[in-house]
Design a protein around this motif. Structure first.
Motif, PDB file in Angstrom:
ATOM      1  N   ARG A  57      23.264  53.553  77.730  1.00  0.00           N
ATOM      2  CA  ARG A  57      22.098  53.688  78.592  1.00  0.00           C
ATOM      3  C   ARG A  57      20.832  53.950  77.793  1.00  0.00           C
ATOM      4  N   THR A  58      20.967  54.361  76.538  1.00  0.00           N
ATOM      5  CA  THR A  58      19.813  54.621  75.692  1.00  0.00           C
ATOM      6  C   THR A  58      19.998  53.902  74.359  1.00  0.00           C
ATOM      7  N   THR A  59      18.966  53.949  73.545  1.00  0.00           N
ATOM      8  CA  THR A  59      18.987  53.240  72.269  1.00  0.00           C
ATOM      9  C   THR A  59      20.042  53.815  71.334  1.00  0.00           C
ATOM     10  N   SER A  60      20.545  52.955  70.462  1.00  0.00           N
ATOM     11  CA  SER A  60      21.504  53.385  69.459  1.00  0.00           C
ATOM     12  C   SER A  60      21.599  52.316  68.388  1.00  0.00           C
ATOM     13  N   PRO A  83      21.747  49.007  79.657  1.00  0.00           N
ATOM     14  CA  PRO A  83      21.424  49.886  80.791  1.00  0.00           C
ATOM     15  C   PRO A  83      21.205  49.161  82.108  1.00  0.00           C
ATOM     16  N   ARG A 111      27.352  55.983  76.217  1.00  0.00           N
ATOM     17  CA  ARG A 111      26.215  56.865  75.950  1.00  0.00           C
ATOM     18  C   ARG A 111      25.378  56.913  77.212  1.00  0.00           C
ATOM     19  N   THR A 112      25.341  58.090  77.852  1.00  0.00           N
ATOM     20  CA  THR A 112      24.611  58.222  79.103  1.00  0.00           C
ATOM     21  C   THR A 112      23.138  58.499  78.822  1.00  0.00           C
ATOM     22  N   ALA A 113      22.335  58.380  79.857  1.00  0.00           N
ATOM     23  CA  ALA A 113      20.903  58.648  79.707  1.00  0.00           C
ATOM     24  C   ALA A 113      20.647  60.122  79.428  1.00  0.00           C
ATOM     25  N   ALA A 114      21.364  60.982  80.138  1.00  0.00           N
ATOM     26  CA  ALA A 114      21.169  62.420  79.936  1.00  0.00           C
ATOM     27  C   ALA A 114      22.299  63.228  80.548  1.00  0.00           C
ATOM     28  N   THR A 240      17.116  61.799  70.664  1.00  0.00           N
ATOM     29  CA  THR A 240      17.075  60.547  71.411  1.00  0.00           C
ATOM     30  C   THR A 240      17.181  60.802  72.912  1.00  0.00           C
ATOM     31  N   GLY A 241      16.232  60.219  73.681  1.00  0.00           N
ATOM     32  CA  GLY A 241      16.286  60.292  75.129  1.00  0.00           C
ATOM     33  C   GLY A 241      15.768  61.592  75.725  1.00  0.00           C
ATOM     34  N   THR A 242      15.154  62.459  74.892  1.00  0.00           N
ATOM     35  CA  THR A 242      14.661  63.730  75.420  1.00  0.00           C
ATOM     36  C   THR A 242      13.170  63.880  75.136  1.00  0.00           C
TER      37      THR A 242
END
Length: 319
Positions: A57-60, A83, A111-114, A240-242
């Motif tokens: 769901r997020t970059t990697s 995503p 990998r989730t968004a949060a 990442t993502g925060t």
């Protein structure tokens, strides 16, 4: 022919947290990851005929590539979802999505968004292994890669002194949970006040450490951290993502930069970083590219650790 979908033990295995694992299983995965980095693993394809999916769901860069490459090198097929690729975006429940994917895939790396609850919802089905490739609170496969990097370099994990500088983020929580499962380790987290390890993770790690003659402590002054460590570790300040509520948050982090002055307090230490790095923020280029740095070997180790994790989840290989 054996049913590989349910592993040699006849049950699916998930890896959503370091604490899903017994001590023996954690130590095995670390050692197996180190083994996969050696010449003896060439041509080993235990996942022949299996299919591994990845849903990010997020970059990697490292984790996503590590698991895709690991699946292919172990003989599995690989299906990647971004995503916006699944019908979750049109209202299908995550539980229904998981039930469908579980009829087609042997494992799903997520990998989730949060929200960690999204990952836990995937566990409603019992046919497909779920691997946590990072949630907001924990990054367990990073810890396995990190400990196997340490194992390869030092020949052991137990008995070492590790100093961590920076935010008490998901990498830090996974490291604390993993290192506290080894004997005679000193793990010191130096974190800016207000950006420390979540209390639930710190208390759990400290309780585990106490049973093994290990120390897990957190300080909020970099000068109070242990000296002469075997490993100096940092992560990027902006996970990442925060995002951070305080627009001036960097001011709190500047004293925790890993630079040559800080490394001089640890003359025999190797430097580790989970990457990506923001050169000039959490670490200077001189340290990241310097002779003590094993950060890029650590990044490569993620693929070998992904092999060990996928093999353990899908085939049920165990100590």
């Amino acid at each position: 022919m054996a049913d590989l979908r349910h592993g040699s033990l006849g049950r699916v295995r998930h890896l959503t947290s370091v604490n899903d694992l017994s001590d023996a299983e954690l130590h095995y995965l670390v050692q197996r990851s180190a083994w996969y980095a050696g010449p003896g693993s060439a041509g080993v394809r235990p996942l022949e005929g299996c299919v591994v999916g990845s849903y990010f769901r997020t970059t990697s860069t490292r984790t996503r590539t590590a698991f895709a490459a690991a699946a292919l090198r172990l003989g599995a097929g690989h299906v990647a979802y971004g995503p916006h690729d699944l019908q979750l975006n049109t209202g299908e429940s995550i539980e229904d999505t998981a039930r469908v994917l579980g009829t087609m895939l042997d494992a799903l790396v997520v990998r989730t968004a949060a929200d960690p609850a999204e990952l836990r919802a995937l566990l409603a089905q019992d046919r497909m292994a779920i691997v946590n490739a990072m949630t907001a609170d924990e990054h367990p496969t990073q810890a396995i890669a990190d400990l196997s990097t340490i194992e390869r370099h030092f020949g052991k994990v137990g008995g070492l002194r590790i100093a961590y500088f920076g935010e008490g983020n998901n990498t830090a929580s996974a490291l604390a949970l993993a290192l506290s499962r080894y004997a005679d380790v000193e793990f010191c987290l130096a974190t800016p006040r207000g950006y420390g390890l979540e209390q639930v993770f710190l208390e759990r790690a400290q309780a585990q450490a106490a049973e093994r003659g290990t120390s897990v402590v957190e300080v909020h002054d970099p000068a109070a951290a242990i000296e002469d460590a075997d490993v100096v570790y940092t992560t990027r300040w902006q996970t990442t993502g925060t995002s951070k509520a305080d627009p001036e948050w960097r001011t709190s982090f500047v004293p925790f930069q890993v630079n040559e002055a800080l490394m001089s307090r640890h003359p025999r230490a190797v430097f580790m970083h989970d990457l990506p790095a923001h050169r000039g923020e959490e670490v200077t280029p001189e340290v990241l590219d310097g002779p003590a740095s094993i950060a890029f070997r650590q990044a490569e180790q993620k693929m070998h650790s992904a092999k060990a994790v996928l093999e353990w989840c899908v085939r049920g290989r165990h100590p």
